[in-house]
Design an enzyme around this catalytic site. Sequence first.
Site, short mmCIF file in Angstrom:
data_model
loop_
_atom_site.label_atom_id
_atom_site.label_comp_id
_atom_site.label_asym_id
_atom_site.label_seq_id
_atom_site.Cartn_x
_atom_site.Cartn_y
_atom_site.Cartn_z
CG ASP A 154 -2.03 0.99 1.13
OD1 ASP A 154 -2.38 1.38 0.00
OD2 ASP A 154 -2.58 1.37 2.19
N GLY A 155 0.34 2.32 -0.59
CA GLY A 155 1.00 3.61 -0.53
C GLY A 155 1.58 4.11 -1.84
CB THR A 187 -12.67 -8.20 -5.48
OG1 THR A 187 -12.65 -8.11 -4.04
CG2 THR A 187 -12.21 -9.59 -5.89
CG ASN A 225 -7.64 -2.30 -5.79
OD1 ASN A 225 -6.64 -3.02 -5.69
ND2 ASN A 225 -7.99 -1.47 -4.80
CD GLU A 262 2.67 -13.28 15.75
OE1 GLU A 262 2.68 -12.11 16.20
OE2 GLU A 262 2.18 -14.24 16.37
#
Length: 248
Positions: free
Chosen positions: A26-27, A72, A74, A213
């Site tokens: 992301d980003g 899905t 996006n 984690e």
Amino acid sequence: MKEDRALGSATPVLRGGPRHVAIIMDGNGRWATQRGRPRLFGHHAGAKRVREIVEACPDFGVEYLTIFAFSTENWKRTQVEVAGLMNLFRRYITKETRSLSEFGARVRFIGDRVRLDNKLIKLMNELEEATAHNTRVNLTIALNYGGRDEVARATKRLAQDVASGRLDPDDVDEETLPKYLDTYVLPDPDLVIRTSGEARISNFLLWQSAYAEYEFIDTLWPDFGREEFGSLCAAYGGRDRRFGAVRT
């Protein structure tokens, strides 16, 4: 946690780290906006970052890497951005097939391919076939993927097997459904990383990550590199994973 040196390598190999790492990349858009560039510029920069992380995996003991390329959800983005992303995926596969194969990466795609164009599907199939015998690292690319969609599709296939008599309803348990998931040949992820400062899982590997984690980091994906990846893998090795049990 131990570090060994791989034969013929000057890089320490991390032991006790995660076997399977999944990344929500992301980003990209924000990275581009910060530089006064269009969002697609960030996506291109993010695509280049993938190779560095793939090539770092063996040094940190990571056998499986799963990356979230397109969800899905996006499809809700602008037509310009979606079209640009689809073109980027086609260019990435065409450009990287040889290098991924030579590096020894086996590539798989997960997600629903029905909505993807035929040219992209053909390239995906060819990349999977070209790397099918590689064993150095397993790269799985989630493309038009959503965890809820995956579970719904898996449940439909399971129901069809029950209806046809191939599966007894009394035999269905929590070990049954995973056999119908897109990831049925993969181990569950040990560590899930999300870049960009957002602290949500965004419908990614919902079933598979039940005991993973998580690391939510502020770094934008195009700035995420080998050193930070290695630090997160090393930190994982120090965690006490009890899977619901009590340490005695």
